[in-house]
Design an enzyme around this catalytic site. Structure first.
Site, mmCIF file in Angstrom:
data_model
loop_
_atom_site.group_PDB
_atom_site.id
_atom_site.type_symbol
_atom_site.label_atom_id
_atom_site.label_comp_id
_atom_site.label_asym_id
_atom_site.label_seq_id
_atom_site.Cartn_x
_atom_site.Cartn_y
_atom_site.Cartn_z
ATOM 1 N N ASP A 129 -0.331 -66.051 -33.965
ATOM 2 C CA ASP A 129 -1.345 -65.020 -34.156
ATOM 3 C C ASP A 129 -1.241 -64.131 -32.924
ATOM 4 O O ASP A 129 -1.586 -64.560 -31.823
ATOM 5 C CB ASP A 129 -2.723 -65.661 -34.269
ATOM 6 C CG ASP A 129 -3.850 -64.649 -34.316
ATOM 7 O OD1 ASP A 129 -3.606 -63.434 -34.131
ATOM 8 O OD2 ASP A 129 -4.999 -65.082 -34.524
ATOM 9 N N VAL A 130 -0.745 -62.913 -33.081
ATOM 10 C CA VAL A 130 -0.481 -62.062 -31.922
ATOM 11 C C VAL A 130 -1.746 -61.576 -31.228
ATOM 12 O O VAL A 130 -1.663 -60.911 -30.203
ATOM 13 C CB VAL A 130 0.444 -60.876 -32.265
ATOM 14 C CG1 VAL A 130 1.814 -61.363 -32.694
ATOM 15 C CG2 VAL A 130 -0.175 -59.953 -33.292
ATOM 16 N N TYR B 155 -8.037 -42.872 -41.686
ATOM 17 C CA TYR B 155 -7.214 -43.741 -40.834
ATOM 18 C C TYR B 155 -8.031 -44.229 -39.632
ATOM 19 O O TYR B 155 -7.813 -45.327 -39.133
ATOM 20 C CB TYR B 155 -5.941 -43.004 -40.403
ATOM 21 C CG TYR B 155 -4.857 -43.925 -39.887
ATOM 22 C CD1 TYR B 155 -4.381 -44.978 -40.654
ATOM 23 C CD2 TYR B 155 -4.299 -43.730 -38.635
ATOM 24 C CE1 TYR B 155 -3.379 -45.810 -40.199
ATOM 25 C CE2 TYR B 155 -3.287 -44.551 -38.167
ATOM 26 C CZ TYR B 155 -2.836 -45.587 -38.952
ATOM 27 O OH TYR B 155 -1.846 -46.409 -38.489
ATOM 28 N N LYS C 47 -2.947 -46.680 -32.715
ATOM 29 C CA LYS C 47 -1.550 -46.239 -32.691
ATOM 30 C C LYS C 47 -1.276 -45.300 -31.518
ATOM 31 O O LYS C 47 -0.192 -45.322 -30.942
ATOM 32 C CB LYS C 47 -1.157 -45.563 -34.014
ATOM 33 C CG LYS C 47 -1.104 -46.532 -35.166
ATOM 34 C CD LYS C 47 -0.110 -47.640 -34.890
ATOM 35 C CE LYS C 47 -0.073 -48.621 -36.036
ATOM 36 N NZ LYS C 47 0.795 -49.756 -35.731
#
Length: 159
Positions: A63-64, A131, A138
């Site tokens: 799990d990052v 978004y 991002k």
């Protein structure tokens, strides 16, 4: 074959339509050795057959969003392979933090000339309706890439 015998870690395969799957498939066609992470049992059930299909050497839980999982994954990969040539970070919903954490954990294993790949989206640069917070994530990811490029570039690692 561009990637003959290169050891490539793939983080973020969700299914056979995911970007990470496409990358892994292309890497395999170019002779890469593959290993895949999965986060949780539901994803494990999807990643295992993909790994088998693409000739993955092993799969491992990670799990990052968990520093402990990342450290355990790095230890396992070091034990199995010793070093890494390509790290693919395709965990779209967590982005900047997990990329930096993965780079930090795997940096000692990245061979000279290694590459780190991550996924961004136009929403980091321009407003994309709905978004929202992912655009911010991002944008942070892209900034992280610029800073990591200085740190990793000094060690002959592309990002």
């Amino acid at each position: 074959m561009l990637l003959k015998d290169k050891k490539c870690l793939i983080f973020g395969v969700a299914n056979n339509r995911s970007i990470a799957y496409g990358i892994a498939s292309c890497f395999k066609e170019q002779g890469a050795r593959l290993a895949f992470s999965y986060a949780g049992e539901a994803i494990h059930k999807r990643v295992e057959p993909i790994s088998e299909e693409l000739g993955g050497e092993f799969i491992f839980p990670c799990d990052v969003t968990s520093d402990e999982d990342i450290a355990a994954a790095a230890a396992l990969v070091k034990e199995k392979w010793g070093s890494v040539d390509v790290l693919v970070h395709s965990a779209l919903n967590v982005s900047a933090y997990s990329l930096t954490a993965l780079c930090h954990a795997f940096e000692p294993m990245l061979n000279p000339g290694a590459s780190v790949l991550t996924m961004t989206y136009y929403g980091a640069q321009k407003i994309i309706t709905n978004y929202n917070v992912m655009g911010v994530a991002k944008a942070a990811l892209e900034a992280s890439v610029r800073y990591l490029s200085v740190d990793l570039g000094a060690k002959d690692v592309r990002i």
